[in-house]
Design a protein around this motif. Structure first.
Motif: not given
Length: 458
Positions: A330-339
């Protein structure tokens, strides 16, 4: 003692084996073939739909039409390449001609006149989308056909493939992660199109130089061009009757379509689902690509220990899990983790998918005593053409289910719409592919040329 290479060349009716093409010289070609098409696929929705206002329903229709046309011209292009006989080889002439043609069409694709709208915009988009895809297919059929020809031994092939996938990741950094910065910050703005045209010119020049450099250094084996040249329809019929063509092709298509959805939708996922500027795509894509690049070394070691097929199956499973994680971001940080997970699964597919396809090509050559890699890879391209159909239908579905029709008419919740487009659809596809991969057995058959002596380059 007689030199084996010399003895081979002295036999009547034989042709001396060529010096080995350095793996890096072949692999760098992937940089040139990947930059143009990835910019096109990664920015076409943002450019035409969100900025120029092309209706997603028209976009979907064009994608279906161009997929049908491309499914027809791909086998023809591959067959013509297999039948080419020239002192420059079978593949090199097509590469040297196709590179500037693709660059010119890409520049035109991102140079739509500002006065165009309605049917005029649809036609401009359709014509240059189809031409770009046709010349990209020409390049990739010939470039891909060189892999099993230049490196008949699987160990050499695995090294060359790992290197070329590394160059592909560099190309992705340039064409995907850097492109949003160039188009919206350096050469243009968030809502203008000038940056796309200038970026296309720069990328086109890079692609032409790299592809020509690679093609001039590729040492094709003349023995591959001495076989009888069978007619097109008979060859196509032989290929479509091969069970592995369908099982491997459809399973690989699940992975290819999923990544095509990510490629075409990531910038709008960042804009709508994460609520960030499109320029932040650079950060997310950069992390995914860096993880994928680092993972190539690890996945290649797994291939060496457990084999390409086992590793292919594992990579499918990891990639499926990654899309579930990306949906929850739901934000850049969690998207990076999923990335990070996306990059790991994607890296495994890069390291193994082409090796599985190459096994199918080896089996065909061993069974039929003919080298028709160009036609076979173009036939496999039929499954790649499904990318355009499915991405077009997937984007159209956003208008049907969520009300997203264009940037001017985004509907009530475009954020959830692109979360479904980028995460749910790919998860379903890759899960199907992971299940299918568990049921497939792809034997490894060494082609006769793997036993030929190869001269060392001087």
């Amino acid at each position: 003692m007689a030199d084996p290479a010399q003895a081979s060349s002295d036999r009547p009716g034989t042709t001396p084996a060529p010096a080995r093409t350095p793996a890096w010289r072949y692999a760098v070609g992937m940089l040139g073939t990947s930059i143009p098409i990835n910019m096109i696929k990664g920015s076409m929705i943002l450019y035409y739909v969100d900025i120029l206002g092309l209706d997603v329903r028209a976009y979907g229709v064009v994608m279906v039409v161009y997929a049908v046309i491309d499914a027809i011209d791909n086998p023809v292009l591959g067959h013509l390449s297999d039948r080419t006989r020239s002192r420059f080889g079978r593949r090199r002439p097509w590469l040297i001609v196709g590179a500037p043609m693709l660059a010119a069409c890409m520049i035109a694709f991102f140079s739509a006149p500002a006065s165009l709208d309605g049917l005029g915009l649809v036609l401009w988009f359709a014509v240059f989308a189809i031409l770009c895809e046709a010349f990209d297919s020409m390049l990739n059929a010939n470039y891909g056909a060189l892999l099993p020809e230049l490196y008949p031994r699987e160990r050499d092939r695995a090294v060359a493939n790992a290197l070329r996938q590394g160059f592909q990741l560099v190309a992705l950094v340039i064409s995907l992660a850097v492109t949003p910065l160039l188009t919206t910050k350096v050469f243009g703005t968030e809502d203008s199109t000038q940056g796309f045209q200038i970026t296309a010119i720069v990328y086109g020049a890079i692609a032409v130089v790299v592809i020509v450099f690679m093609a001039l250094g590729a040492r094709e084996n003349p023995r591959y061009a001495t076989r009888e040249r069978p007619p097109l329809l008979r060859s196509v019929w032989s290929i479509v009757r091969t069970p592995l063509f369908w099982t491997v092709g459809l399973t690989g298509a699940c992975y290819g379509i999923a990544m095509a959805l990510v490629l075409t939708g990531l910038q709008l996922y960042v804009r709508y689902s994460l609520g960030l500027d499109v320029g932040n795509t650079f950060i997310l894509q950069g992390v995914v690509i860096l993880v994928a690049a680092a993972g190539l070394v690890a996945w290649t070691k797994v291939v060496a220990r457990r084999g390409a097929l086992w590793t292919w199956r594992l990579a499918f499973a990891v990639l499926a899990v990654s899309f579930a994680a990306l949906f929850l971001a739901n934000d850049l940080l969690t998207a990076l983790a999923a990335g990070v997970l996306v990059g790991a699964g994607w890296s495994g597919m890069l390291a193994t998918n082409d090796l599985i396809v190459a096994r199918v090509l080896d089996a065909d050559a061993a069974r039929n005593r003919e080298h028709r890699e160009g036609l076979f890879l173009s036939a496999f391209g039929f499954f790649g053409r499904l990318n355009g159909v499915v991405t077009g239908l997937a984007l159209t579905s956003l208008g049907v289910f969520f009300g997203y029709n264009s940037g001017a008419d985004p509907g009530a919740d475009p954020g959830f719409a692109f979360r479904v487009y980028l995460c749910v659809y790919p998860f379903v596809l890759v899960t199907i592919g992971a299940i299918a991969a568990r049921l497939i057995t792809v034997p490894h058959e060494t082609p006769p040329e793997a036993a030929d002596p190869v001269e060392d380059p001087r």
